[in-house]
Design a protein around this motif. Structure first.
Motif, PDB file in Angstrom:
ATOM      1  N   ILE A  22      28.529  -1.075  37.577  1.00  0.00           N
ATOM      2  CA  ILE A  22      27.906  -1.372  38.803  1.00  0.00           C
ATOM      3  C   ILE A  22      29.046  -1.215  39.718  1.00  0.00           C
ATOM      4  O   ILE A  22      30.243  -1.658  39.501  1.00  0.00           O
ATOM      5  CB  ILE A  22      27.665  -2.909  39.011  1.00  0.00           C
ATOM      6  N   SER A  24      28.799  -1.362  43.716  1.00  0.00           N
ATOM      7  CA  SER A  24      27.655  -1.753  44.754  1.00  0.00           C
ATOM      8  C   SER A  24      28.106  -0.819  46.077  1.00  0.00           C
ATOM      9  O   SER A  24      26.972  -0.576  46.679  1.00  0.00           O
ATOM     10  CB  SER A  24      27.799  -3.058  45.054  1.00  0.00           C
ATOM     11  N   THR A 108      19.591  -2.786  41.344  1.00  0.00           N
ATOM     12  CA  THR A 108      20.242  -3.005  40.075  1.00  0.00           C
ATOM     13  C   THR A 108      19.346  -3.897  39.095  1.00  0.00           C
ATOM     14  O   THR A 108      19.494  -3.780  38.053  1.00  0.00           O
ATOM     15  CB  THR A 108      21.619  -3.596  40.579  1.00  0.00           C
ATOM     16  N   ILE A 120      28.001  -6.153  31.731  1.00  0.00           N
ATOM     17  CA  ILE A 120      28.423  -5.509  33.100  1.00  0.00           C
ATOM     18  C   ILE A 120      29.658  -5.382  33.314  1.00  0.00           C
ATOM     19  O   ILE A 120      30.667  -6.172  33.155  1.00  0.00           O
ATOM     20  CB  ILE A 120      27.858  -6.351  34.339  1.00  0.00           C
ATOM     21  N   GLU A 122      31.847  -4.169  36.326  1.00  0.00           N
ATOM     22  CA  GLU A 122      31.826  -4.000  37.657  1.00  0.00           C
ATOM     23  C   GLU A 122      32.983  -3.634  38.413  1.00  0.00           C
ATOM     24  O   GLU A 122      34.049  -4.118  38.278  1.00  0.00           O
ATOM     25  CB  GLU A 122      31.611  -5.406  38.442  1.00  0.00           C
ATOM     26  N   GLY A 131      26.683  -7.559  41.229  1.00  0.00           N
ATOM     27  CA  GLY A 131      27.268  -7.786  40.129  1.00  0.00           C
ATOM     28  C   GLY A 131      27.585  -9.425  39.820  1.00  0.00           C
ATOM     29  O   GLY A 131      26.829 -10.013  38.738  1.00  0.00           O
ATOM     30  N   ARG A 142      30.285 -10.390  32.277  1.00  0.00           N
ATOM     31  CA  ARG A 142      30.666  -9.644  33.090  1.00  0.00           C
ATOM     32  C   ARG A 142      32.207  -9.183  33.360  1.00  0.00           C
ATOM     33  O   ARG A 142      32.891 -10.251  33.264  1.00  0.00           O
ATOM     34  CB  ARG A 142      30.484  -9.896  34.669  1.00  0.00           C
ATOM     35  N   LYS A 174      33.995 -14.203  42.777  1.00  0.00           N
ATOM     36  CA  LYS A 174      33.636 -13.047  41.785  1.00  0.00           C
ATOM     37  C   LYS A 174      34.676 -13.037  40.771  1.00  0.00           C
ATOM     38  O   LYS A 174      34.408 -12.582  39.680  1.00  0.00           O
ATOM     39  CB  LYS A 174      33.727 -11.661  42.499  1.00  0.00           C
TER      40      LYS A 174
END
Length: 418
Positions: A22, A24, A108, A120, A122, A131, A142, A174
């Motif tokens: 990912i 974005s 996604t 994932i 990211e 994500g 992730r 995140k």
């Protein structure tokens, strides 16, 4: 967890992972020119050797226009956008990010339902939450990739205190919820832990790398040289997507300092931040010693690498080197860089580092170094050969990609252990 990592290190029956990659930001695309595009392609292509990679790159998912064009003429006209007050631009920019984040998330999520990825990977993108949200919703491990303080540089493009605080909070969430993190040089590991208050040890160094198979040292450049009248010129080149922190305008100022040295020519290829203003400034000052080409396809970019006598990085984040620096080195081209310690290890000695670096932001010092290096052909060649060998030994994707695999497996193992 140890067993899985050993399987990869021993090159035995590798664990086949379905990896959702990912990135974005809708300004990113798989085929774009510049350091970000090079880095994304290299990461994906390395992982595709042994794993299935599903791409979720913002600019490709919502089909924005990333066509490559070559510009030989520069318009003097200012666009209507240049008359809009900055605070209005920032406001619309934030609304666009919110809308595009939503669009990318929807697309996604469709990929997740179709492919059911194991993990994932990211790439951290300023203001985007795709994500983080989907990994939580579908309980997918992730791994976050970050260049740490690049966030601060992009954060400065927003004028509203509320938005700055909100984006900082979003980035912190995140990273705090990521199962593992990769950074792009050893120098950034402690920086990442300190800045984002990361308490675990699942922060991996994944040096930037290049694909040696993409290097073309034998291609003919005579037609390129003829087209742009570069014969008998001392060519100083910068190639890439312009970002604010790269301070491309410093090259214009250096060119103005050196305009009385007729054999010096600055070649600038790319587009991005303040492109129109830069091109207008070149015309306004009648800088005949700058060739501003615009965006180029990869094969034309390589011709610049072949032809240039000296690469240049006008500025960058102090804690990391750009991919384009590795590319310059791989073509056996010495490069003048801002005097940040992150570049020091590339050179044979401290003196060599000082000779090929300038005081950041100091145009006079930059111009002085260019003029001095222009007359040192043998020295430039010697350093260029050293830099090329160093990059081939330490920065190929066969070396760097293993750390991505390890971080992904650690993400999966940590998620299972919860």
């Amino acid at each position: 967890g140890v067993q899985l990592i050993r399987i990869i290190d021993d090159g035995l029956n590798k664990l086949l992972m379905k990896i959702l990659y990912i990135a974005s930001d809708t300004n990113l695309s798989y085929n774009q020119v510049g350091g970000a595009g090079t880095h994304m392609r290299a990461t994906i292509q390395y992982l595709e050797k042994d794993h299935q990679v599903i791409q979720a790159i913002g600019g490709d998912l919502i089909a924005r226009n990333h066509g490559i064009q070559e510009k030989n003429t520069i318009s003097r006209q200012k666009t209507w956008k240049s008359h809009i007050p900055n605070f209005i631009k920032y406001l619309f920019q934030d609304f666009r990010i919110i809308q595009r984040d939503r669009d990318v998330l929807v697309k996604t999520e469709e990929l997740i339902k179709e492919y059911r990825p194991d993990v994932i990977y990211e790439r951290s993108c300023y203001g985007y939450s795709t994500g983080y949200k989907l990994a939580g919703k579908y309980n997918i491990p992730r791994c976050m990739e970050t260049d740490v303080l690049m966030f601060e540089l992009k954060r400065g493009a927003t004028s509203f205190l509320f938005n700055r605080l909100f984006y900082f909070y979003l980035e912190k969430i995140k990273f705090s919820t990521a199962d593992a993190i990769t950074v792009q040089c050893e120098f950034s590991i402690e920086l990442c832990r300190k800045y984002w208050k990361i308490k675990h040890d699942r922060v991996f160094n994944k040096d930037l790398g290049i694909d040696l198979n993409k290097i073309s040292l034998d291609s003919d450049i005579s037609s390129f040289e003829d087209r742009y009248e570069l014969k008998d010129k001392f060519v100083i080149a910068f190639v890439g997507l312009f970002q604010k922190y790269q301070k491309v305008h410093l090259l214009l100022e250096a060119a103005e300092h050196l305009k009385d040295v007729p054999e010096i020519c600055f070649v600038i290829a790319g587009a991005g931040w303040k492109y129109e203003e830069l091109t207008s400034e070149i015309n306004k000052k009648n800088l005949k010693n700058i060739l501003f080409i615009g965006k180029l396809p990869p094969e034309k970019v390589y011709q610049i690498y072949r032809r240039m006598d000296l690469g240049i990085i006008p500025d960058c984040a102090y804690h990391m080197y750009p991919v384009k620096y590795l590319e310059y080195c791989s073509y056996k081209k010495a490069t003048l860089v801002p005097r940040y310690q992150v570049f020091n290890r590339f050179f044979p000695s401290e003196d060599d580092f000082n000779n090929f670096s300038f005081v950041p932001g100091n145009v006079n010092n930059m111009a002085e170094k260019i003029l001095k290096l222009k007359g040192q052909n043998l020295y430039r060649t010697t350093i260029a050969e050293h830099l090329c060998e160093y990059v081939k030994t330490n920065h190929t994707w066969d070396i760097c990609g293993k750390h991505v695999e390890q971080a992904l497996i650690e993400s999966i193992n940590f998620k299972k252990s919860k």
